[in-house]
Design an enzyme around this catalytic site. Sequence first.
Site, PDB file in Angstrom:
ATOM      1  N   ASP A   1       0.807  -1.228   0.000  1.00 29.15           N
ATOM      2  CA  ASP A   1       0.000   0.000   0.000  1.00 29.15           C
ATOM      3  C   ASP A   1       0.836   1.271   0.000  1.00 29.15           C
ATOM      4  OD1 ASP A   1      -2.390  -1.403  -0.003  1.00 29.15           O
ATOM      5  OD2 ASP A   1      -2.460  -1.521   2.172  1.00 29.15           O
TER       6      ASP A   1
ATOM      7  N   GLY B   1      -6.040  -1.233  -1.235  1.00 34.82           N
ATOM      8  CA  GLY B   1      -5.847   0.110  -0.698  1.00 34.82           C
ATOM      9  C   GLY B   1      -6.929   0.423   0.316  1.00 34.82           C
TER      10      GLY B   1
ATOM     11  N   GLN C   1      -2.195  -9.082  -6.545  1.00 34.06           N
ATOM     12  CA  GLN C   1      -1.261  -7.959  -6.409  1.00 34.06           C
ATOM     13  C   GLN C   1      -0.122  -8.255  -5.432  1.00 34.06           C
ATOM     14  OE1 GLN C   1      -3.970  -4.149  -6.164  1.00 34.06           O
ATOM     15  NE2 GLN C   1      -5.171  -5.986  -5.773  1.00 34.06           N
TER      16      GLN C   1
END
Length: 342
Positions: free
Chosen positions: A128, A171, A274
């Site tokens: 993040d 996020g 991710q």
Amino acid sequence: MRVGVLTGGGDCPGLNAVIRAVVRKGVQEYGYDFTGFRDGWRGPLENDTVPLDIRAVRGILPRGGTVLGSSRTNPLKSADGIRRVKDTLAKREVDALIAIGGEDTLGVAARLSGEYGIRCVGVPKTIDNDLSATDYTFGFDTAVNIATEAIDRLHTTAESHMRVLVVEVMGRHAGWIALHSGLAGGANAILIPEQRFDVDQVCGWVESRFKIRYAPIVVVAEGAMPKGGDAVLKDDTLDSFGHVRLSGIGEWLAKEIERRTGKEARTTVLGHVQRGGTPSAFDRWLATRFGLHAIDAVRDEDFGTMVALRGTDIVRVPLADATARLKTVDPSLYQEAGVFFG
């Protein structure tokens, strides 16, 4: 000296590069011994260890994940957690501990160091990129590259069917992945947690693209919220650090776009894709440098600190300062991206 190493929180590309650098330099230059703790703070809490030496770290540089395992265990919330951690460190004759993690893992390290006298050095890890004391955290670059490649691929199928594609990226509190990948991937709207969005405005951006025969891509961070609404949750359970499980804003937004515009909309949730796979060259470079400087901090007995990237330099900052607040997207950066919306 015997040094303990643990990796906590979500897994992240580059963790193994840190472990390798710490052990290689610690053994070769300082003659230290190493003990790896399994699954983050669960290792010292439950006395679960694995030996670490040069042989153990060979070949792990390009590997994703972490050879030590990880978890979201919080020893501060466990019965007699502090005493159990101290007992494990004493039993294993560990003189110092290198904690590799994000805000939660390093928050624990800060308290153990500042309040309980456990000698800790922190290494910042999170895809993040939301730790304020460092310019970048390793794992972020890999996550952005993965998300950007996905957006590139989705453009072609969106254009083939002339439909809206909503891409949900990670996020929780910070929109760095959404902003970077959305801008790099040519998204027509980017929605981040720092800026509540107007659904009607998003629909306006979508319709403006269809007018020129161009299928829009909307990138939304999992923690983004509409004006007057709340975060969309996967469920209401909490982890040991008090976090809810976010997921679903992409699907919710796609349904709203379809209902309000009449245009077909589909969602792609990238999720843990991710986090996985081979770390990028930048993340390997940054993670390796962090590891080298973390073991130097141990040698210097500069405990209660975290290594951080400032420009191209690796510096040390107090752990308490590093975890005091999150680094969120500056409004001016978001405004720059707004040129491409609609």
